[in-house]
Scaffold this active site. Sequence first.
Site, PDB file in Angstrom:
ATOM      1  N   CYS A   9      14.947   3.363  -7.251  1.00  6.06           N
ATOM      2  CA  CYS A   9      13.894   3.392  -8.265  1.00  6.06           C
ATOM      3  C   CYS A   9      13.657   1.985  -8.800  1.00  6.06           C
ATOM      4  CB  CYS A   9      14.281   4.326  -9.406  1.00  6.06           C
ATOM      5  SG  CYS A   9      13.055   4.306 -10.703  1.00  6.06           S
ATOM      6  N   CYS A  15      13.200   1.816 -17.582  1.00  8.24           N
ATOM      7  CA  CYS A  15      12.759   3.136 -18.029  1.00  8.24           C
ATOM      8  C   CYS A  15      13.798   3.814 -18.909  1.00  8.24           C
ATOM      9  CB  CYS A  15      12.431   3.983 -16.797  1.00  8.24           C
ATOM     10  SG  CYS A  15      12.393   5.736 -17.097  1.00  8.24           S
ATOM     11  N   CYS A  18      16.852   7.784 -16.503  1.00 13.74           N
ATOM     12  CA  CYS A  18      18.080   8.080 -15.754  1.00 13.74           C
ATOM     13  C   CYS A  18      19.161   7.096 -16.197  1.00 13.74           C
ATOM     14  CB  CYS A  18      17.853   7.902 -14.259  1.00 13.74           C
ATOM     15  SG  CYS A  18      16.635   9.024 -13.568  1.00 13.74           S
ATOM     16  N   CYS A  91       7.812   9.443  -9.955  1.00  9.84           N
ATOM     17  CA  CYS A  91       9.201   9.356 -10.378  1.00  9.84           C
ATOM     18  C   CYS A  91      10.011  10.332  -9.535  1.00  9.84           C
ATOM     19  CB  CYS A  91       9.283   9.698 -11.866  1.00  9.84           C
ATOM     20  SG  CYS A  91      10.917  10.136 -12.424  1.00  9.84           S
ATOM     21  N   GLN A 215      13.554  25.325 -20.506  1.00  6.94           N
ATOM     22  CA  GLN A 215      14.460  24.481 -19.728  1.00  6.94           C
ATOM     23  C   GLN A 215      13.662  23.705 -18.684  1.00  6.94           C
ATOM     24  OE1 GLN A 215      17.671  24.098 -20.246  1.00  6.94           O
ATOM     25  NE2 GLN A 215      18.288  25.852 -21.485  1.00  6.94           N
ATOM     26  N   TYR A 244      20.820  30.972 -31.072  1.00 12.11           N
ATOM     27  CA  TYR A 244      20.126  29.742 -30.655  1.00 12.11           C
ATOM     28  C   TYR A 244      19.281  30.099 -29.430  1.00 12.11           C
ATOM     29  CZ  TYR A 244      24.133  27.755 -33.252  1.00 12.11           C
ATOM     30  OH  TYR A 244      25.097  27.466 -34.185  1.00 12.11           O
ATOM     31  N   GLU A 266      16.919  32.382 -33.896  1.00 17.06           N
ATOM     32  CA  GLU A 266      16.439  31.037 -33.542  1.00 17.06           C
ATOM     33  C   GLU A 266      15.778  30.416 -34.772  1.00 17.06           C
ATOM     34  OE1 GLU A 266      16.080  28.726 -30.919  1.00 17.06           O
ATOM     35  OE2 GLU A 266      14.752  27.680 -32.308  1.00 17.06           O
ATOM     36  N   ASP A 314      24.083  29.216 -27.551  1.00 21.72           N
ATOM     37  CA  ASP A 314      23.529  28.097 -26.774  1.00 21.72           C
ATOM     38  C   ASP A 314      22.994  27.048 -27.749  1.00 21.72           C
ATOM     39  OD1 ASP A 314      22.384  26.449 -24.878  1.00 21.72           O
ATOM     40  OD2 ASP A 314      20.872  27.874 -24.218  1.00 21.72           O
ATOM     41  N   CYS A 341      25.218  22.042 -23.941  1.00 21.60           N
ATOM     42  CA  CYS A 341      24.629  20.865 -23.291  1.00 21.60           C
ATOM     43  C   CYS A 341      25.359  19.599 -23.732  1.00 21.60           C
ATOM     44  CB  CYS A 341      23.134  20.774 -23.595  1.00 21.60           C
ATOM     45  SG  CYS A 341      22.757  20.752 -25.346  1.00 21.60           S
TER      46      CYS A 341
HETATM   47  N1  SAH Z   1      18.850  29.503 -25.277  1.00 21.21           N
HETATM   48  C1  SAH Z   1      17.586  28.820 -25.158  1.00 21.21           C
HETATM   49  C2  SAH Z   1      17.447  27.602 -26.058  1.00 21.21           C
HETATM   50  C3  SAH Z   1      18.571  26.628 -26.082  1.00 21.21           C
HETATM   51  S1  SAH Z   1      18.205  25.088 -26.871  1.00 21.21           S
HETATM   52  C4  SAH Z   1      17.305  28.473 -23.711  1.00 21.21           C
HETATM   53  O1  SAH Z   1      18.181  28.558 -22.861  1.00 21.21           O
HETATM   54  O2  SAH Z   1      16.176  28.110 -23.402  1.00 21.21           O
HETATM   55  C5  SAH Z   1      18.906  25.305 -28.475  1.00 21.21           C
HETATM   56  C6  SAH Z   1      18.023  26.065 -29.426  1.00 21.21           C
HETATM   57  O3  SAH Z   1      18.701  26.127 -30.683  1.00 21.21           O
HETATM   58  C7  SAH Z   1      16.668  25.422 -29.709  1.00 21.21           C
HETATM   59  O4  SAH Z   1      15.661  26.379 -29.442  1.00 21.21           O
HETATM   60  C8  SAH Z   1      16.722  25.081 -31.206  1.00 21.21           C
HETATM   61  O5  SAH Z   1      15.473  25.252 -31.858  1.00 21.21           O
HETATM   62  C9  SAH Z   1      17.727  26.076 -31.736  1.00 21.21           C
HETATM   63  N2  SAH Z   1      18.444  25.717 -32.966  1.00 21.21           N
HETATM   64  C10 SAH Z   1      18.832  24.486 -33.381  1.00 21.21           C
HETATM   65  N3  SAH Z   1      19.543  24.581 -34.521  1.00 21.21           N
HETATM   66  C11 SAH Z   1      19.614  25.896 -34.845  1.00 21.21           C
HETATM   67  C12 SAH Z   1      20.208  26.620 -35.920  1.00 21.21           C
HETATM   68  N4  SAH Z   1      20.894  26.006 -36.885  1.00 21.21           N
HETATM   69  N5  SAH Z   1      20.084  27.974 -35.919  1.00 21.21           N
HETATM   70  C13 SAH Z   1      19.392  28.617 -34.931  1.00 21.21           C
HETATM   71  N6  SAH Z   1      18.810  27.977 -33.904  1.00 21.21           N
HETATM   72  C14 SAH Z   1      18.906  26.634 -33.848  1.00 21.21           C
END
Ligand code: SAH
Length: 388
Positions: A9, A15, A18, A91, A215, A244, A266, A314, A341
Amino acid sequence: MEKSTTERCPVYKKCGGCQLDTAYPEQLGFKQRKVERLLRRFCKVAPIIGMDKPCHYRNKVQAAFYTNRSGKIISGVYQSGTHHVVGIDSCMIEDKTADKIIVAVRKLLPSFKLTTYNEDTGKGFLRHVLVRRGFSTNEIMLVLVTGTPVFPSKNNFVKAILKQFPEITTIVQNVNNLSTNLVLGDRQNVLYGKGYIEDVLCGCRFRISPKSFYQINPVQTGVLYGKAIEFAQLRGDETVLDTYCGIGTIGIVAAKNGAGRVIGVELNGDAVRDAITNAKRNSLKNIRFYKGDAGEFMESAAEEEERPDVVFMDPPRAGSSEKFLRSLIKMSPERVVYVSCNPETLARDLRFLSENSDYKVKKIQPVDMFPHTEHIECVVLLTKEAKK
Ligand code: SAH
């Protein structure tokens, strides 16, 4: 051994998108060692699941637009840590069609006398272009982010871009005239099509609006969710919490895979709205979504004696909160599936659960969602150790 794509790249350093420029197998080794260093003390770490073809995996591509001193229009990314635009036409990690659409938009601007937005003066028209493609449905969304709501020769511009890319299914103008790092503003105007696209993941259909979180690597998301569902061991009558939950993807896939009842929580209101639409879109009646902080929600649900069998969590990179984890322990589900993550905050949260409860980590599965970047995703299963 296959050479890394980013080694070739030309803008790797400028950039910053990466961070790893070694061959792909070495990147996987680096990520595996990092997860083992942080998490091995809890449980054996399964080998990371990489991609067969770690290229062009991003389904969402955005470019900033800028006119240089000699009047040439540049589109690309901000040089890391600055507001200087590095010109990029293609890219190695972005969707190829999305890249081509962005270049085509740039080439069309002069013939329509459309200017680019100037961040210093607040004048000018086009600020960013965002393209999202549903990899399964091949629906494509083009979002033109403009500094002003006025769009001269709007209809002809739309016609011209559709002539070159008839596969575009919707075009949206988003107005952002604020001095901000956020790409998208609050005002939106659908110029063509439905204003959203749909994609299919794990057999479920999801609506993706310009601002929804979705995602960015759908191939590996299928792998990740597959593991999360496998770890949950659903038999058909369980109450499941999807915390989440974003636009409800994990909970909806769980509901399709036999969960008896699903409750999602959420913080982001737009995402909750999409989650409700997505549940309807998949004809699911046994699923409810709530807007709020996951920790607060867990606390009141625990007080109300909610006793889920499985809790999916999550959280964002910052990880979960002590309030959440204490309520989780109180609720005492059979299984906890933690999708993370950020292995550092994951290690912190797993330590808290090991020190303050009977939960034991049974499985750790890293999945490479973001080849060529330093980001690492893991899915972890915790179960309660029977009291002696
Ligand atoms: N499970 C989903 C999103 C994961 S990303 C997927 O796989 O697509 C993490 C998410 O947590 C985001 O949507 C974000 O808005 C949410 N988030 C962040 N802080 C939070 C909180 N304190 N309570 C509830 N949700 C929250």
